[in-house]
Design an enzyme around this catalytic site. Structure first.
Site, PDB file in Angstrom:
ATOM      1  N   HIS A   1       0.814  -1.213   0.000  1.00  0.00           N
ATOM      2  CA  HIS A   1       0.000   0.000   0.000  1.00  0.00           C
ATOM      3  C   HIS A   1       0.856   1.276   0.000  1.00  0.00           C
ATOM      4  O   HIS A   1       0.343   2.379  -0.204  1.00  0.00           O
ATOM      5  CB  HIS A   1      -0.920   0.009   1.224  1.00  0.00           C
ATOM      6  CG  HIS A   1      -2.248   0.666   0.976  1.00  0.00           C
ATOM      7  ND1 HIS A   1      -2.441   1.595  -0.021  1.00  0.00           N
ATOM      8  CD2 HIS A   1      -3.456   0.543   1.606  1.00  0.00           C
ATOM      9  CE1 HIS A   1      -3.690   2.012  -0.011  1.00  0.00           C
ATOM     10  NE2 HIS A   1      -4.334   1.391   0.974  1.00  0.00           N
TER      11      HIS A   1
ATOM     12  N   ASP B   1      -2.223   2.174  -4.542  1.00  0.00           N
ATOM     13  CA  ASP B   1      -3.446   2.621  -3.875  1.00  0.00           C
ATOM     14  C   ASP B   1      -4.555   1.590  -4.067  1.00  0.00           C
ATOM     15  O   ASP B   1      -4.488   0.727  -4.943  1.00  0.00           O
ATOM     16  CB  ASP B   1      -3.894   3.971  -4.432  1.00  0.00           C
ATOM     17  CG  ASP B   1      -2.905   5.089  -4.108  1.00  0.00           C
ATOM     18  OD1 ASP B   1      -2.246   5.003  -3.050  1.00  0.00           O
ATOM     19  OD2 ASP B   1      -2.786   6.022  -4.925  1.00  0.00           O
TER      20      ASP B   1
END
Length: 504
Positions: free
Chosen positions: A475, A479
């Site tokens: 992450h 995204d």
């Protein structure tokens, strides 16, 4: 003239190895390129050839020691100068010290051997002999433990163990004195032969077999009792295991014995007596280390979807015979998933990127890692430039790498440079799981079992072959929108394979 034998380049991100087996001993004549020893890394086994012809003067790194890249393993002297280097060599110094004992009947000190690079002390874990015992030259006296490996200490000369200076549990520094052997070689000669004969019988207790042999026995399902060791003091070598496996395969099947009652363990038996403790292999240790590092470093998250495999299965069923006839390889599901992922990675390039410090490195190619389970652990061979390959080329590459993985013959180059990974837990029956990232990659797709489930299709309930997909991603660089988009593109390509042909 002396030629040094050093640790070769071990591959990307590999900085150390364990000396598994020496095929030669000091004093042996060697030919150029003849195999001297075998090293084991956390990924592959590396053979070290002789850089020149001559005589193996000394061994600096013994079996079981951990060595770094370019570390000195041994020295080879010119054939004409064989005697001098051997007498002056640092590794078999104890053998040189045995000469006075042989001629004068004096005593020989038992010293701590070279412990390896950056290791300065060790702990005496066990003595195999006690004061007053007769020992043969090279018979194992004790075992030392360092923070990296266990080191066996052989007797530098034949005689009687007259004194133990460092008892079990004592911490000793490099080159410290461990004990003293008294008596001459002549006095010990009558007992040397029986001791040598007893060594193989005691090998299972006192002698550590070659690490490569232990791994081979584990893979073949053999115990040390079923393998005759030909190494020093009855040590089992890799070749001994291969011979035992070949002998077992060619032996006639034994007649079924008469049924005997199965003994039952006592109800009150101590649990410890029924446990088995096995040291982790270097491969398993490294797998554990890398997976934990992956969790500690990446901001890992997993997103899920499901795919209807109807169209892929129909297409495969329709063309698999023609495909195999033309290309000589079976058409599997992995080529469809590889193609679908390569297609999706073009649209979501961050899933195919990696973080390097404060930079993001985008890969304009796809080196597809294909996770494979082997008897020794998980490996990830890499299909290079998978994005430019056809279905047939992908299937051939996966088949070839899979065979190398099963045979334990993957090279360092075969497992380097992957940019994205496929993990197929479905072959083991997994319905759903969260795969863990293979650092420094930023994405891994988990495939699972194909299972018939009722689905709502155009307002009607139909039974469809469904598979859950799981994308684990970092992450920090990917995204949620990019991760979901990637997974949707893979789903679309698999549910309508014609999109792959039309580049949609």
């Amino acid at each position: 003239m002396t030629t040094e034998v050093r640790v070769p380049t071990l591959g990307e991100s590999v900085t150390e190895a364990t000396v598994a087996t020496w095929f030669k001993k000091p004093g042996d004549t060697v030919a150029q390129d003849e195999m001297l020893c075998e090293l084991e890394t956390d990924k592959v086994t590396v053979e070290v050839p002789a850089p020149a012809a001559g005589v193996l003067a000394d061994i600096v790194a013994s079996e079981g020691e951990t060595v770094g890249v370019a570390a000195l393993l041994a020295n080879i002297s010119a054939a004409g100068a064989a005697a001098a280097p051997k007498a002056a060599a640092p590794a078999p110094a104890a053998e040189a010290e045995a000469a006075p004992a042989a001629s004068g009947g004096g005593s020989t000190d038992v010293m701590v051997p070279t412990l390896g690079e950056s290791v300065t002390e060790a702990t005496v874990s066990v003595w195999f002999k006690k004061v007053g015992d007769t020992v043969a030259q090279d018979e194992m006296l004790c075992e030392l433990e360092t923070d990296k490996v266990s080191v066996e200490v052989p007797a530098p000369a034949a005689g009687v163990l007259s004194e133990i200076i460092a008892g079990e549990g004592a911490t000793v520094e490099a080159n410290a004195k461990l004990g003293v052997i008294a008596g001459s070689a002549a006095a010990a000669a009558p007992t040397a032969a029986p001791a040598a004969q007893a060594a193989p019988a005691a090998a299972g207790k006192d002698i550590a077999n070659a690490p490569s042999a232990e791994k081979a026995m584990a893979e073949a399902g053999l115990s040390a009792a079923n393998v005759a060791g030909t190494g020093r003091d009855g040590r089992i070598m890799k070749d001994d295991v291969a011979r035992a496996v070949a002998a077992a395969a060619s032996a006639p099947a034994p007649a079924a014995p008469a049924a005997a009652p199965t003994p039952r363990a006592p109800v009150a038996a101590d649990d410890a007596a029924r446990e088995e403790r096995v040291k982790m292999t270097r491969l398993r240790q490294t797998i554990a280390k890398r997976l934990k590092e992956s969790q500690n470093t990446a901001a890992m998250l997993t997103t899920y979807n499901e795919v209807d495999m109807t169209e892929v299965m129909a297409l495969r069923s329709q063309y698999k015979d023609q495909f195999e006839k033309k290309h000589g390889v079976r058409l599997g599901f992995m080529s469809f998933f590889t193609k679908a992922c390569c297609h999706a990675l073009k649209e979501v390039p961050e899933v195919n990127a990696e973080i390097d410090g404060t930079d993001v490195v985008y890969k304009n190619f796809v080196h597809m890692g294909v996770a494979a389970g082997t008897p020794t652990g998980l490996v990830v061979p890499v299909i290079r430039d998978a994005d430019s390959m056809s279905f047939a080329e992908i299937e051939k590459a996966i088949s070839a790498k899979g065979k190398l993985a099963r045979d334990g013959k993957l090279s360092m180059a075969d497992m380097q440079g992957g940019t994205f990974t496929l993990s197929n837990g479905g072959v083991y029956g997994s319905l759903m799981s969260s795969p863990i990232l293979n650092p420094p990659q930023s994405g891994i797709l988990g495939m699972h079992k194909i299972q018939d489930r009722p689905m709502a299709i155009n307002g009607k309930v139909e039974i469809r072959p469904m598979m859950y997909l799981a994308l684990s991603y970092d992450h920090r660089i990917v995204d949620g929108k990019g991760a979901v988009t990637f997974l949707v593109r893979v789903k679309e390509a698999l549910e309508d394979p014609r999109r792959l042909l039309m580049d949609l």
